[in-house]
Design a protein around this motif. Structure first.
Motif, PDB file in Angstrom:
ATOM      1  N   GLU A 120       1.051  -1.146   0.065  1.00 18.94           N
ATOM      2  CA  GLU A 120       0.081  -0.004   0.102  1.00 18.94           C
ATOM      3  C   GLU A 120       0.978   1.297  -0.023  1.00 18.94           C
ATOM      4  OE1 GLU A 120      -3.956  -0.963   2.335  1.00 18.94           O
ATOM      5  OE2 GLU A 120      -2.375  -0.595   3.449  1.00 18.94           O
ATOM      6  N   GLU A 121       1.880   1.288   0.776  1.00 19.59           N
ATOM      7  CA  GLU A 121       2.773   2.253   1.027  1.00 19.59           C
ATOM      8  C   GLU A 121       3.746   2.533  -0.364  1.00 19.59           C
ATOM      9  OE1 GLU A 121       2.942   4.580   3.453  1.00 19.59           O
ATOM     10  OE2 GLU A 121       4.783   5.725   2.726  1.00 19.59           O
ATOM     11  N   ALA A 122       4.016   1.550  -0.987  1.00 17.15           N
ATOM     12  CA  ALA A 122       4.858   1.631  -2.280  1.00 17.15           C
ATOM     13  C   ALA A 122       3.890   2.028  -3.286  1.00 17.15           C
ATOM     14  CB  ALA A 122       4.939   0.288  -2.729  1.00 17.15           C
ATOM     15  N   ILE A 123       2.503   1.750  -3.369  1.00 20.49           N
ATOM     16  CA  ILE A 123       1.595   2.403  -4.354  1.00 20.49           C
ATOM     17  C   ILE A 123       1.420   3.827  -4.233  1.00 20.49           C
ATOM     18  CG2 ILE A 123      -0.898   2.651  -5.247  1.00 20.49           C
ATOM     19  CD1 ILE A 123      -1.002  -0.667  -4.439  1.00 20.49           C
ATOM     20  N   LEU A 124       1.274   4.180  -3.073  1.00 22.05           N
ATOM     21  CA  LEU A 124       1.285   5.659  -2.620  1.00 22.05           C
ATOM     22  C   LEU A 124       2.496   6.602  -3.105  1.00 22.05           C
ATOM     23  CD1 LEU A 124      -0.645   5.544   1.040  1.00 22.05           C
ATOM     24  CD2 LEU A 124      -1.700   6.018  -1.352  1.00 22.05           C
ATOM     25  N   ARG A 125       3.753   5.882  -2.677  1.00 22.15           N
ATOM     26  CA  ARG A 125       4.846   6.499  -3.329  1.00 22.15           C
ATOM     27  C   ARG A 125       5.181   6.563  -4.425  1.00 22.15           C
ATOM     28  NH1 ARG A 125       9.537   5.282   1.627  1.00 22.15           N
ATOM     29  NH2 ARG A 125       7.988   5.632   3.376  1.00 22.15           N
ATOM     30  N   ALA A 126       4.631   5.608  -5.163  1.00 21.70           N
ATOM     31  CA  ALA A 126       4.730   5.898  -6.747  1.00 21.70           C
ATOM     32  C   ALA A 126       3.683   6.804  -7.442  1.00 21.70           C
ATOM     33  CB  ALA A 126       4.429   4.468  -7.320  1.00 21.70           C
ATOM     34  N   GLY A 127       2.748   7.255  -6.480  1.00 25.30           N
ATOM     35  CA  GLY A 127       1.755   8.367  -6.941  1.00 25.30           C
ATOM     36  C   GLY A 127       0.576   8.091  -7.309  1.00 25.30           C
ATOM     37  N   GLY A 128       0.090   6.507  -6.961  1.00 32.57           N
ATOM     38  CA  GLY A 128      -1.074   5.991  -7.075  1.00 32.57           C
ATOM     39  C   GLY A 128      -2.033   6.063  -6.081  1.00 32.57           C
ATOM     40  N   THR A 129      -3.273   5.595  -6.186  1.00 36.68           N
ATOM     41  CA  THR A 129      -4.124   5.521  -5.118  1.00 36.68           C
ATOM     42  C   THR A 129      -4.556   3.977  -5.149  1.00 36.68           C
ATOM     43  OG1 THR A 129      -5.297   7.392  -6.441  1.00 36.68           O
ATOM     44  CG2 THR A 129      -6.437   6.185  -4.686  1.00 36.68           C
ATOM     45  N   VAL A 130      -4.508   3.538  -3.691  1.00 34.89           N
ATOM     46  CA  VAL A 130      -4.816   2.016  -3.352  1.00 34.89           C
ATOM     47  C   VAL A 130      -6.114   1.633  -3.596  1.00 34.89           C
ATOM     48  CG1 VAL A 130      -4.697   0.372  -1.714  1.00 34.89           C
ATOM     49  CG2 VAL A 130      -3.032   2.292  -1.591  1.00 34.89           C
ATOM     50  N   ARG A 131      -6.465   0.647  -4.485  1.00 34.59           N
ATOM     51  CA  ARG A 131      -7.990   0.260  -4.483  1.00 34.59           C
ATOM     52  C   ARG A 131      -7.601  -1.298  -4.217  1.00 34.59           C
ATOM     53  NH1 ARG A 131      -9.724   2.820 -10.182  1.00 34.59           N
ATOM     54  NH2 ARG A 131      -7.843   4.025 -10.577  1.00 34.59           N
ATOM     55  N   ARG A 132      -8.583  -1.549  -3.305  1.00 37.36           N
ATOM     56  CA  ARG A 132      -8.670  -2.896  -2.780  1.00 37.36           C
ATOM     57  C   ARG A 132     -10.266  -3.570  -3.151  1.00 37.36           C
ATOM     58  NH1 ARG A 132      -5.597  -3.069   2.186  1.00 37.36           N
ATOM     59  NH2 ARG A 132      -6.463  -4.878   2.558  1.00 37.36           N
TER      60      ARG A 132
END
Ligand SMILES: [Zn+2]
Length: 415
Positions: free
Chosen positions: A344-356
């Motif tokens: 989750e943290e990696a997705i955010l750091r890459a500039g994305g939005t987490v979708r579960r």
């Protein structure tokens, strides 16, 4: 953000999808089709060129390679996994990938068959992709983004790590598997050889998707025995097993607990096959729920229902068997909270939005999780799978590569 790295994921993807790797559910060999090894051989060559000296393909068509650790710290060995085969549902021969640069939000008419139109109203995700570069097939075949997007993402990730020694990471195992689409993707996997302690499959869709829950699954057979008699002299004696089975199916819950009435986290019981004669008949079910304990309740309910139905057919009897199929990977992943938290943290750091969202089915990642490799599923951008309308955004694939780069750094720091 995406200018941080020189991505090669688009160029790789366009090459990999042109290699036919369709798997075959009716084949008894492993891998199910030899042509899957054509891609495997190419990937091994490219991994060797990148300097991954142990890259190889085994006889079963699995490709293994290692990116060595470049840190002093103790970091768990992480496996990144994608499957090389494409769905048996649609032809994968002669795939002609087309790049629609700077997508304008219109319907996409595929040039080799004008009947094939990727419509915005049927694919609402495209609305969020206006301005992206969208890759489609030409109308005669699937695209194979499932899962060559995953393969290309992992290859690009490996290339960038090799070119950027300042990115610190532990040992990384790359795994490409055959035959995922025919449900045999991990059958011959050598866990010893793999030697990883955690994993991520790259085979989910929308940018930022992280899938860590799937159905738990059992199958159940309910069998009925009638009372046989010669039809010419059957009055008052014969009990027809087919009629008992039909009454049982008719007595199933209406408008609930069935796939056609459920979604999201709701489970179901689903009759999938019926066979029989007047003497003996059986109904096969699949039972599904995210909560494994519920499967027992569903089996009990069916058993109770069958017992009740049989009461109105004096002389008839019933019996049941239940078989485990697969389990929700969440049961494993809860014991390793870092795997999902770092993702989750990696997705955010890459500039994305987490979708579960929970997967209403099984995955190779779920099987791997129970084989000792806890393994959620990460996005690649692949969409409209197993169809001629399959598409993928180049920018989504780049975001996926970027996410992996952030992810290995989070694991290295161990925060
Ligand atoms: Zn897939």
């Amino acid at each position: 953000m995406s200018n941080l790295y020189q991505y090669s994921v688009e160029e790789r993807f366009l090459r990999y999808v042109q290699i036919d790797t369709q798997s075959d559910p009716f084949s008894e060999s492993f891998p199910s089709t030899e042509k899957q090894k054509d891609l495997g051989r190419l990937l091994v060559e490219e991994l060797l060129d990148l300097g991954l000296a142990d890259a190889h393909m085994d006889d079963n068509g699995y490709v293994y390679a290692t990116i060595s650790s470049n840190t002093e710290r103790e970091v768990p060995v992480i496996c990144f996994c994608a499957h090389m085969d494409t769905s048996p549902d649609v032809s994968g021969t002669g795939v002609k990938p087309l790049v629609h640069r700077n997508y304008d939000g219109g319907d996409i008419v595929l040039p080799d068959d004008h009947q094939q139109v990727i419509r915005l109203n049927e694919h609402p995700y495209l609305q969020q992709k206006i301005g992206d570069d969208i890759i489609t097939a030409s109308g005669l075949t699937l695209l194979g983004a499932d899962d060559k997007a995953g393969v290309a993402v992992i290859m690009d990730f490996a290339k960038i790590l090799q070119a950027h020694p300042e990115i610190k990471h532990g040992a990384i195992r790359i795994l490409f598997t055959p035959d995922e689409e025919v449900g045999r993707g991990v059958d011959k996997l050598d866990m010893q050889q793999l030697g990883a302690s955690i994993g991520y499959t790259l085979d989910a869709g929308e940018a930022g998707s992280l899938e860590d829950e799937n159905f738990s699954a059992d199958s159940m057979t309910v069998s009925f025995n009638g009372v046989p008699a010669h039809p010419g002299s059957a009055k008052g004696k014969l009990v027809n097993a087919l009629k008992v089975a039909a009454a049982f199916v008719h007595a199933l819950p209406g408008e609930s607990l069935a796939p056609e009435f459920t979604e999201g986290r709701e489970g179901f019981v689903h009759p999938v096959h019926m066979t029989g004669t007047a003497e003996k008949a059986s109904v096969q079910f699949i039972l599904r729920d995210f909560d494994t304990a519920k499967l027992g309740e569903y089996a009990y309910m069916l058993q109770h229902l069958a017992d009740e139905v049989v009461k109105s057919f004096p002389g008839a009897t019933c019996s049941y068997t239940v078989k485990e199929q697969y389990r929700n990977m969440k049961e494993v992943l809860v014991n390793h909270p870092g795997i999902v938290r770092y993702a989750e943290e990696a997705i955010l750091r890459a500039g994305g939005t987490v979708r579960r969202h929970p997967i209403r089915g099984g995955t190779d990642g779920a099987r791997l999780s129970f084989m000792g490799l806890p393994c959620p599923n990460l996005f690649t951008g692949e969409m409209a799978l197993h169809s001629k309308h399959e598409y993928v955004s180049v920018q989504d694939m780049q975001l996926s590569v970027h996410t992996l780069l952030e992810l290995v750094q989070l694991w290295e720091k161990g925060e």
